[in-house]
Design an enzyme around this catalytic site. Structure first.
Site, mmCIF file in Angstrom:
data_model
loop_
_atom_site.group_PDB
_atom_site.id
_atom_site.type_symbol
_atom_site.label_atom_id
_atom_site.label_comp_id
_atom_site.label_asym_id
_atom_site.label_seq_id
_atom_site.Cartn_x
_atom_site.Cartn_y
_atom_site.Cartn_z
ATOM 1 N N ASP A 108 0.817 -1.450 -0.024
ATOM 2 C CA ASP A 108 0.269 0.164 -0.384
ATOM 3 C C ASP A 108 0.808 1.200 -0.299
ATOM 4 O OD1 ASP A 108 -1.621 2.202 0.805
ATOM 5 O OD2 ASP A 108 -2.869 0.585 1.406
ATOM 6 N N ASN A 116 -13.031 -2.743 3.786
ATOM 7 C CA ASN A 116 -14.223 -2.084 4.341
ATOM 8 C C ASN A 116 -14.677 -2.082 3.270
ATOM 9 O OD1 ASN A 116 -12.185 -0.714 6.047
ATOM 10 N ND2 ASN A 116 -10.542 0.463 4.584
ATOM 11 N N GLY A 142 -15.030 3.492 5.508
ATOM 12 C CA GLY A 142 -14.039 4.022 4.801
ATOM 13 C C GLY A 142 -13.258 3.311 3.440
ATOM 14 N N THR A 153 -12.328 3.691 -0.438
ATOM 15 C CA THR A 153 -11.942 4.545 -1.591
ATOM 16 C C THR A 153 -11.793 4.463 -2.985
ATOM 17 O OG1 THR A 153 -9.789 4.439 -0.769
ATOM 18 C CG2 THR A 153 -11.177 5.747 0.685
ATOM 19 N N HIS A 194 -12.956 -2.028 -5.989
ATOM 20 C CA HIS A 194 -12.361 -2.629 -6.409
ATOM 21 C C HIS A 194 -11.764 -4.235 -4.734
ATOM 22 C CE1 HIS A 194 -9.897 -5.887 -8.983
ATOM 23 N NE2 HIS A 194 -9.860 -6.232 -8.243
ATOM 24 N N HIS A 221 -10.508 -5.503 -1.944
ATOM 25 C CA HIS A 221 -8.834 -5.775 -1.453
ATOM 26 C C HIS A 221 -9.154 -5.991 0.177
ATOM 27 C CE1 HIS A 221 -10.388 -1.448 -1.260
ATOM 28 N NE2 HIS A 221 -9.451 -1.243 -0.057
ATOM 29 N N HIS A 256 -7.380 -6.102 3.403
ATOM 30 C CA HIS A 256 -5.790 -5.347 3.699
ATOM 31 C C HIS A 256 -4.921 -6.581 4.769
ATOM 32 C CE1 HIS A 256 -6.639 -0.675 3.049
ATOM 33 N NE2 HIS A 256 -8.360 -1.577 2.871
#
Length: 123
Positions: free
Chosen positions: A34, A91, A97, A99, A102, A104, A106
């Site tokens: 990231d 998320n 949150g 943004t 797609h 994903h 974390h």
């Protein structure tokens, strides 16, 4: 849903149109660092195929969701945080949150992470 979306940041990263720092990949997933790391180790794991978010991915391809999670575990092992501990987070929706639209995962670790969410309250 298509295999990729022309205006999707992560689709462009998966295709190599936008540079990234790869960490781990399989035929179905791609993991990269990231650029706005929130921990010493912060890696994103994405399915190569485009799904808007984890809810859509779970509904339309639960086996691929499992592959994304397994890739997250492999990232933790590869990054050496599997013993000390790590956090895996999706998320989904505006209150979370999100943004990038797609799906994903974390993978965060490499340091003591703060409490997750609101502090515990009694009563």
């Amino acid at each position: 849903m298509s295999s990729t979306e022309a205006d999707c940041l992560f689709c462009k990263i998966v295709l190599g149109d936008i540079p990234s720092t790869p960490v781990y990949e399989t035929g179905l997933t791609y993991a990269f660092r990231d650029i706005n790391a929130q921990a010493e180790i912060h890696v994103l794991v994405v399915p190569r195929q485009h799904y808007e978010d984890a809810a859509v991915l779970a509904s339309e391809d639960p086996a691929l969701l499992a592959e994304v999670m397994l890739a997250g575990v492999e990232v933790a092992k590869q990054e050496g945080i599997d013993e000390s501990g790590y956090r895996m987070v999706f998320n989904t929706g505006p209150d979370a949150g999100r943004t990038v639209f797609h799906a994903h995962l974390h993978v965060l670790g490499g340091e003591q992470l703060g409490l997750f969410g609101r502090p515990y309250r009694t009563g």
